[in-house]
Design a protein around this motif. Structure first.
Motif, PDB file in Angstrom:
ATOM      1  N   TYR B  12       0.840  -1.199   0.000  1.00  0.00           N
ATOM      2  CA  TYR B  12       0.000   0.000   0.000  1.00  0.00           C
ATOM      3  C   TYR B  12       0.873   1.247   0.000  1.00  0.00           C
ATOM      4  N   THR B  50      -6.078  -2.893  -0.533  1.00  0.00           N
ATOM      5  CA  THR B  50      -4.716  -2.353  -0.568  1.00  0.00           C
ATOM      6  C   THR B  50      -4.702  -1.012  -1.293  1.00  0.00           C
ATOM      7  N   LEU B  51      -5.405  -0.954  -2.409  1.00  0.00           N
ATOM      8  CA  LEU B  51      -5.460   0.299  -3.150  1.00  0.00           C
ATOM      9  C   LEU B  51      -6.169   1.369  -2.333  1.00  0.00           C
ATOM     10  N   HIS B  53      -6.285   1.602   0.838  1.00  0.00           N
ATOM     11  CA  HIS B  53      -5.374   2.030   1.893  1.00  0.00           C
ATOM     12  C   HIS B  53      -4.432   3.115   1.354  1.00  0.00           C
ATOM     13  N   ALA B  54      -3.949   2.888   0.153  1.00  0.00           N
ATOM     14  CA  ALA B  54      -3.039   3.858  -0.466  1.00  0.00           C
ATOM     15  C   ALA B  54      -3.748   5.186  -0.752  1.00  0.00           C
TER      16      ALA B  54
END
Lengths: 82, 82
Positions: B12, B50-51, B53-54
């Motif tokens: 992330y 994950t995306l 989170h980024a």
DNA sequence: AAATATTTGTACGTATGTATG
DNA sequence: GCATACATACGTACAAATATT
């Protein structure tokens, strides 16, 4: 009937507010550790991610502090407020 | 060999830093929409969470703004800085 | 008005990694 | 080495909001 004020009650928010209330009422005193997140998630019947979303909000409000591999603890009242 | 300085490169964070760099360099201009998160996640080969989170980190840095059911957009440089 | 498409938001359960004691 | 606990990552499903046809 007129328009109802729709306030969705998302699970993560329900959990967040439940703990927020218990902390602010003093039921959960400073330094009290919360149960381990997986255990707590299981007890509450919510997914791990949902519980983590809720505790993230608690952290953002300064209500708890999380120490990796130690636990999540209720903070002093003086450390609170956003 | 001596001890290496282990700095884990979480996925992330890699995604976050990649976009941070592309925004700060001007490659991604203000008001540019990012690809839809599911699509972007697929393109990058990472999971949706994950995306997200980024992009959450990008929002926290003021680099982007996300409008539900519309998209995520690069912000003006003036709106940035942590 | 209604159906459709697009996009973000929420929620699930599991597996593996990292750090502490 | 082992147990415990938080952190990251996965893939999927459905809900909600917006815009378009």
């Amino acid at each position: 009937m007129t328009e109802e004020q729709r306030t969705p009650h998302y699970l993560y928010r329900v959990v967040f507010e439940q703990f927020k209330a218990r902390i602010e009422s003093g039921e959960l005193a400073p330094n009290t550790p919360l149960p381990a997140e997986r255990r707590l998630a299981a007890e509450l019947g919510v997914a791990l991610g949902t519980l983590r979303h809720a505790t993230q909000l608690l952290r953002e409000e300064g209500l708890v502090v999380t120490i990796p591999s130690k636990g999540t603890f209720v903070r002093e009242a003086s450390a609170r407020s956003s």
